[in-house]
Structures are given as C-alpha cells and as structure tokens.
Write an enzyme that holds these catalytic residues in place. Structure first.
Site, PDB file in Angstrom:
ATOM      1  N   ASP A 101       0.833  -1.209   0.000  1.00  0.00           N
ATOM      2  CA  ASP A 101       0.000   0.000   0.000  1.00  0.00           C
ATOM      3  C   ASP A 101       0.872   1.265   0.000  1.00  0.00           C
ATOM      4  O   ASP A 101       2.042   1.231   0.386  1.00  0.00           O
ATOM      5  CB  ASP A 101      -0.891   0.035   1.258  1.00  0.00           C
ATOM      6  CG  ASP A 101      -1.899  -1.100   1.256  1.00  0.00           C
ATOM      7  OD1 ASP A 101      -2.236  -1.601   0.171  1.00  0.00           O
ATOM      8  OD2 ASP A 101      -2.336  -1.481   2.361  1.00  0.00           O
TER       9      ASP A 101
HETATM   10  N1  URA Z   1      -1.284  -5.967   3.846  1.00  0.00           N
HETATM   11  C1  URA Z   1      -1.777  -4.705   3.860  1.00  0.00           C
HETATM   12  O1  URA Z   1      -2.801  -4.461   4.461  1.00  0.00           O
HETATM   13  N2  URA Z   1      -1.089  -3.761   3.204  1.00  0.00           N
HETATM   14  C2  URA Z   1       0.050  -3.994   2.535  1.00  0.00           C
HETATM   15  O2  URA Z   1       0.612  -3.077   1.957  1.00  0.00           O
HETATM   16  C3  URA Z   1       0.538  -5.302   2.519  1.00  0.00           C
HETATM   17  C4  URA Z   1      -0.141  -6.279   3.192  1.00  0.00           C
END
Ligand code: URA
Length: 237
Positions: A101
C-alpha cells in the site's frame, strides 16, 4: 556476433543442447528466415523467433527495494504520485512483484523476469511474508489466536498465519505485532487486524521470503545475487 544456440541459452529460454535441437528441428527463425544449421551467428540487433514467438533477449534484473511511505506500487499513477519505479535507476522495464500500500513500507521485489513474478504471485505460492504492524491498544491473546487461525476478510477465510506480540507501549497504548502470512490479498494485513477490532497505524514488510530489508535504508535498493535468484526459484518450483 555470437552463435545462435548460445544466444538462445543465455536468454534463459532453455539449455544450449535444447537450443541446438530447436535449431536443427527448424523451430528457430532469424529475421523471419528459418535457420536450421548449427553455427549460425547473430548480432544483438537480429530478431530471433522460436515457434513464431519473439525471444526476449533483455538481461534479467532483480531488485530488492526498501519501499518508503508515500510511494505507489504501480508502474504509472493516474494521480501523478511518485511510483516505486521513480526510485530505481535502470533502463529495463521492471515490474513490482505484488503490491504494498501507499503507506506501507519495506521489502518489495522488482524484476523484468515475468516467469518468476507469476510464480511468486500465484495464490498457491507459499513464500513467507513477514510484516510488523503497529496497532492501537493492547493486542490480546484471544485476538492473536483468532488471527492465527484465520479470519474472514472479503467473505473468504485467511489461511493460517503466525502472530507474535513484540511489544506493548503503555504510554501510547499501542502494540507492535509481527505477523507471517503466505497469501497476498488486497490490504490483507490491515483487514486481518480490523477483523478482530484493531486498527493498523503503521505497517512494514520486514521480509519477503528470505529477503530482508534490514541493511537497506528507506528508499534504498540492491540487486539480488545469482544465488538469491536461484533460491527464489527453488522456493516456488
Ligand atoms: N497488507 C496490507 O494491508 N497492506 C500492505 O501493503 C501489505 C499487506
């Protein structure tokens, strides 16, 4: 100029012996013409086709990035935000293996090796991904066991994971929790904690398979060694 069978083998398509077989069996074309004799030499600008598919001769590149916060894991962003590729100095067309993310930091692999990428992002791929999350409140044992056993996110139960409370900070009333998962679903870790009533405040992927970002500063990257690439292949084959 190099021998055709050597160029094919060096591209990673197959072994030199197999390349010779392909040539002798008239499966290989150079600039549109079938070449079926061994010893034919080609230059880097010649177009090689095997079974009528162009052979990619680009050297493979494998990079481990310690992704900083505030960068998107795509090759292009429609909102013109900085992408992970903006952090890497290369002429190759690399792609991220999976996604982190915008606000998640840590280990992200980038490569132009499509075969390895597909193997690594396949749902049945079992490589460990180690995350460390900062969550609100005290992360209690009951929630820990629930997350480990699997929680329902987007209507589907997550597979078993390993969870460990690393630290609880009384002052800020936050917990640092390590979670090791195999899957790579959208916002998976955040949703897993949400499912038991905790909000993820910060998230870092410390390790992707055996590749850790311990020695990389935020935004720094390094090339994988040949040994590491082989090791990754051996994990997914
Ligand atoms: N899980 C999440 O919630 N975000 C990420 O970036 C990776 C795994």
């Amino acid at each position: 100029m190099e021998r055709l069978q050597k160029v094919i083998a060096n591209s990673g398509y197959c072994s030199r012996r197999k390349a010779e077989e392909l040539i002798v069996n008239s499966k290989v074309k150079v600039n549109g013409q079938v070449v079926s004799v061994l010893g034919f030499k080609v230059s880097s600008s010649d177009e090689i086709m095997i079974d009528n598919k162009i052979l990619s001769r680009e050297d493979k590149e494998y990079i481990l990035l310690n992704k900083p916060r505030g960068v998107v894991t795509t090759t292009k962003d429609d909102k013109n935000r900085k992408t992970v590729l903006d952090l890497i100095d290369t002429d190759r067309r690399l792609y991220p293996v999976g996604r982190l993310d915008y606000d998640t930091t840590g280990a992200l692999l980038l490569t132009n090796d499509g075969d390895l990428t597909n193997l690594l992002i396949h749902p049945r791929c079992n490589v460990d991904k180690v995350y460390v999350a900062k969550v609100n409140g005290f992360f209690n044992k009951d929630s820990l066991l629930k997350v480990e056993k699997g929680v329902i996110i987007d209507g589907v139960r997550t597979s078993r994971s390993k969870v460990r409370l690393k630290k609880y900070d009384k002052k800020t009333d936050t917990s640092i929790v390590e979670i090791i998962i195999h899957e790579g679903r959208n916002h998976q870790v955040k949703k897993m904690f949400e499912a038991v009533g905790y909000k993820v405040i910060k998230l870092k992927r410390e390790k992707f398979a055996f590749l850790s970002v311990d020695n990389l500063k935020s935004g720094e990257y390094r090339y994988l060694t040949v040994k590491e690439v082989k090791q990754l292949y051996s994990l997914v084959k």
